[in-house]
Design an enzyme around this catalytic site. Structure first.
Site, short mmCIF file in Angstrom:
data_model
loop_
_atom_site.label_atom_id
_atom_site.label_comp_id
_atom_site.label_asym_id
_atom_site.label_seq_id
_atom_site.Cartn_x
_atom_site.Cartn_y
_atom_site.Cartn_z
N GLY A 6 0.85 -1.20 0.00
CA GLY A 6 0.00 0.00 0.00
C GLY A 6 0.87 1.23 0.00
O GLY A 6 2.10 1.13 0.05
N HIS B 159 5.31 3.20 16.21
CA HIS B 159 5.00 1.84 15.82
C HIS B 159 5.28 0.86 16.97
O HIS B 159 4.52 -0.07 17.21
CB HIS B 159 5.81 1.45 14.58
N GLU C 237 15.86 -6.26 15.31
CA GLU C 237 16.19 -5.22 14.34
C GLU C 237 17.27 -5.72 13.40
O GLU C 237 18.33 -6.16 13.84
CB GLU C 237 16.66 -3.95 15.06
N ARG D 41 1.16 5.68 4.81
CA ARG D 41 -0.01 6.02 5.63
C ARG D 41 -1.31 5.46 5.08
O ARG D 41 -2.35 6.14 5.09
CB ARG D 41 -0.14 7.54 5.78
N ASP E 53 8.64 -5.77 8.65
CA ASP E 53 8.18 -4.41 8.29
C ASP E 53 9.41 -3.52 8.13
O ASP E 53 10.02 -3.13 9.13
CB ASP E 53 7.24 -3.90 9.40
#
Lengths: 176, 176, 176
Positions: free
Chosen positions: A13, A53, A65, A16, A87
């Site tokens: 997407g 987040h 990470e 935001r 992500d």
């Protein structure tokens, strides 16, 4: 490597568009969760975004990470993990370019390593990425290279997913 | 002009969204194929991109190059042609602006000529284009004009298509 | 405040994707129509665009212009109004930034006021907005802030809508 059933869900997407929240909800359906973060807090804007987040996830995830070697990170998640929420691929694309510059073979090696993990994932995966190709052609050659690379990575990862979604204004469209 | 049944398929999507590959697959379902290329190899980047696409097509298509007068090119394809893959409207939009500058009537004439051909196409068509309007408003007036023109051409051509697809991350969404 | 049944329809898409025309068609299904315009004619380009849209609407709508306080404008539409076509949230987002600068509380107050109206709208609403997040990350910090704000507003408003559409090349995809 275990024989438990696994599923790969691809979530793409715009910025935001509600991708991360949608992906979070999908991942929450599993029990033991790992959040694999590719973003590095270079500046204050990034630190804030990452912090927001992280807050949203609360303690529901163990966070790992890893800006570059995500194939390796996926292979090394704790054996009991049910889902990894990765992500996101777009930030990873930028990290690859930043780390390896014009060294295309090094970049391809990381991409191929990820695609190989997707053939036999250690657990279920929810993979977040961005659509970056629906604006006008960037004037900057580096931005064009980034856009091309991000698009190709998206295509390859999506093709190895069991399910794929496009988010727009927070609402999901089923791609497959 | 023959009476064979024809179909117009419209394929849109972002950069590197898998549009051309998807369109190629659609066109391969026909027997005698023409590839109508609108891109001109201005620079090395473009030459490479065109070269890659040409390789992907192999000898499955007869290639015609026409940057501007695509209506005329469509009317003049060999009579035995079953399908023309036109790739792409967005590059064509840029070519129109480059060739005709501010001469709006000249630009409109080319667009109208294309729309007229679509009313009675000489064979089946697969038409590739780009979504360019989903980023932020470009600061540059020329880029805004380009974006507007590309969007309007997309709307008009899509409205004359029998089938339309939006590609994202290599996956097709049916628009109609 | 009356008890007549109301419906909120959300219409998003890129620039020149046919959003306004699609929204216009939806609004025409109602009898007494108000067009709530957020755009201000700052320059000639904008004046032309607004003029073209106004022409397209003809006398079918009563036009109200309100760049910032749209919640208030919605609450004050004539009681007999059946539908308000609000065009558009993205321009409104820019207006909020222009008017209030870094005053986040003032901006949030306007957004919250709109969201509150959506819980109990005075009539049916058709709300037009833009997808702005599917290009590459803007280099400009202000543009990034705008893109984030526009995206968040879209998510919130879409979540309060009864129906939502994404337009691409003039064709609608049902989001919900």
């Amino acid at each position: 490597m275990t024989d438990k059933p696994t599923k790969i869900v691809f979530v793409t997407g715009g910025a935001r568009s509600g991708k991360s929240t949608f992906a979070l909800r999908l991942a929450m359906q599993h029990r033991r969760r790992v959040f694999l973060a590719t973003a590095e807090p270079f500046d204050i804007e990034m630190q804030r975004r990452i912090g927001r987040h992280r807050e949203e996830r609360g303690s529901a995830f163990k966070t790992i990470e890893e800006p570059v070697q995500i194939a390796r990170a996926l292979k090394n998640v704790p054996e009991e993990t049910d889902v990894v929420l990765l992500d996101c691929l777009t930030v990873w694309t930028g990290n690859l370019m930043h780390r390896f510059g014009d060294d295309e073979p090094a970049i391809s090696a990381e991409i191929d390593a990820l695609l190989e993990v997707l053939l036999q994932p250690p657990c279920s995966l929810v993979i977040v990425t961005n659509e970056t190709g629906m604006g006008i052609v960037p004037e900057n050659a580096m931005a064009r290279r980034f856009r091309d690379m991000a698009g190709i990575i998206n295509q390859r990862v999506a093709s190895r997913s069991d399910e794929a979604w496009l988010l727009a204004s927070g609402l999901p469209l089923k791609l497959k």
